[in-house]
Design an enzyme around this catalytic site. Structure first.
Site, PDB file in Angstrom:
ATOM      1  N   GLY A  44       0.812  -1.235  -0.133  1.00 54.64           N
ATOM      2  CA  GLY A  44       0.111   0.715   0.218  1.00 54.64           C
ATOM      3  C   GLY A  44       1.309   1.447   0.188  1.00 54.64           C
ATOM      4  O   GLY A  44       2.251   1.276  -0.108  1.00 54.64           O
ATOM      5  N   LYS A  45       0.762   1.723  -0.556  1.00 54.22           N
ATOM      6  CA  LYS A  45       1.137   3.487  -0.078  1.00 54.22           C
ATOM      7  C   LYS A  45      -0.112   4.778   0.086  1.00 54.22           C
ATOM      8  O   LYS A  45      -0.858   4.606  -0.246  1.00 54.22           O
ATOM      9  CB  LYS A  45       1.865   3.490  -1.672  1.00 54.22           C
ATOM     10  CG  LYS A  45       3.297   5.130  -1.033  1.00 54.22           C
ATOM     11  CD  LYS A  45       4.500   4.048  -0.738  1.00 54.22           C
ATOM     12  CE  LYS A  45       5.294   5.404  -0.134  1.00 54.22           C
ATOM     13  NZ  LYS A  45       6.413   4.337   0.026  1.00 54.22           N
ATOM     14  N   SER A  46       0.203   5.954   0.894  1.00 49.61           N
ATOM     15  CA  SER A  46      -0.495   6.938   1.063  1.00 49.61           C
ATOM     16  C   SER A  46      -0.096   7.979   0.272  1.00 49.61           C
ATOM     17  O   SER A  46       1.119   8.324   0.381  1.00 49.61           O
ATOM     18  CB  SER A  46      -1.840   7.341   1.331  1.00 49.61           C
ATOM     19  OG  SER A  46      -0.977   6.638   2.635  1.00 49.61           O
TER      20      SER A  46
END
Ligand code: NAD
Length: 372
Positions: A72-74
């Site tokens: 994931g990443k934001s």
């Protein structure tokens, strides 16, 4: 345009808060192996597309590291001239907005412009200590209990050191005192890699930062270099040594080049100058896959970034599990050594395939197997 395939992304969440002017997004690429793990990038130019690519890298990195995490990443779009207070308000608003998916689908971490203080704010706003890693070392679950493991402990550089040792053994190089090392970048990753390698007796002859490069063929004194960097702000003030432009690190007469700073350090204009026989990618994407292919054909061993620099995410897992720093370092060593050896062994079995191709195959096969 975000590209989709059999792995993901599974979820893209875009959030706004008009009050704080927060605009952010989370890309959960894959949760097949566990909750999506990845940092919060806070820049004025961050895009969903950029974040999606980074989330995919995390999917492969966690799989190869053998962790029960997905990718994931934001991203949070940083307003121009943002104050510290405004930044913290935005982080708080972002954390509250993505609470429904933390930590079941996404676990945050520091990335560009976010560090331990932002992780403290994120965890408090989220109401869950497991919502992020990279928290301050004095942040507790229960009173008196330490649980944060900040990046400042140097887990990535420690892992890079172990990946280097495995590769040196594989090449049959015996005497560390005769093995010359250059380290590009003297920040978090570079300083810790330099510390452990010099303690082991390797000949550390060059390092660089944004201001230039320092080279001494007889070796640099690690402690003195740390002092110079701290007091004068750059390694180029170290003496004795020859000062050159940062990019000259690529062509130095050394045995090992460790990358620990910028992307695309090695490129079509300079890859032919490389004298090192081993490159350990401590930084992310220090060269394109095409350049890695060219080096592979020239017989240069390149330990890929997602194999060599996984110490950070392994440390995150240790923090998530509530391990203490000692336990964390043991886990980083165990996993980096195991994975680097595995990739080298598999590459040999496959008629000396390029290490990145082999590492990717291992990472992908683990995800496919779990999906069935
Ligand atoms: P950092 O900011 O602590 O250090 C970066 C260093 O690179 C600094 O010394 C800076 O002066 C130097 N630098 C900047 N421009 C340079 C140039 N043109 N030539 C030479 N040196 C230059 O960053 P870091 O945390 O050590 O990260 C370094 C790399 O490792 C990045 O690619 C990062 O994505 C990657 N990485 C870091 C971690 C981690 O846990 N810190 C984990 C995985 C990957």
């Amino acid at each position: 345009m975000v590209e989709f395939d059999e792995f993901g992304p599974e979820k893209i969440l875009e959030v706004y808060d008009p009050k704080t002017k927060m605009h952010g997004f989370v890309v959960v690429d894959s949760t097949v192996l566990g909750p999506g793990k990845g940092g919060i990038r806070m820049t004025s130019s961050v895009t969903i597309d950029e974040v999606a690519k980074l989330a995919r890298v995390m999917t492969y990195k966690c799989s190869l590291a053998g962790l029960p995490f997905g990718g994931g990443k934001s991203g949070i779009v940083a307003p121009k001239n943002m104050t510290k207070e405004q930044k913290h308000e935005i982080i708080r608003a972002f954390s509250k907005a993505i609470k429904p998916i933390c930590p079941s689908k996404y676990i945050a971490a520091p990335d560009i412009n976010t560090a331990e203080e932002e992780m403290r704010i994120f965890a408090l706003a989220n109401g869950s200590m497991r919502s992020c890693t990279g928290k301050p070392s004095n942040m507790c679950v229960k009173p008196g209990e330490k649980c944060g493991i900040p990046h400042e402990y140097g887990s990535t550089g420690f892992g890079v050191y172990h990946a280097t040792l495995v590769a040196v053994n594989y090449l049959g190089w015996k005497n560390p005192k005769e093995i010359r090392i250059a380290i590009e970048g003297f920040g978090n990753v570079g300083t810790f890699a330099a510390k452990y390698l010099t303690e082991k007796g390797f000949k550390f002859v060059a390092t660089s930062d944004s201001k230039g490069l320092i080279y001494n063929k007889n070796g640099l004194d690690y402690s003195k270099l740390m002092k110079v960097k701290k007091e004068k702000g750059t390694v180029t003030k170290y003496a004795p040594g020859k000062v050159m432009k940062s990019e000259n690190i690529v062509g130095l007469d050394v045995d090992i080049l460790i990358t620990a700073a910028i992307p695309n350090l090695v490129n079509k204009n300079n890859y032919n100058k490389i004298k090192a026989k081993l490159i350990v990618e401590g930084s992310n994407i220090p060269m394109t896959h095409d350049i890695e292919n060219k080096l592979h054909k020239k017989g240069i061993l390149v330990i890929p970034d997602f194999v060599a620099n996984a110490g950070g995410v392994i440390s995150s897992y240790a923090e998530y599990k509530g391990y203490n720093p000692k336990h964390m370092f043991t886990l980083v060593e165990k996993k980096i050594v195991k994975n680097t050896k595995l990739v080298l062994k598999e590459a040999e079995k496959k008629k000396h395939s390029k290490l990145r191709d082999v590492a990717m195959e291992i990472a992908i096969s683990r995800i496919r197997k779990k999906k069935k």
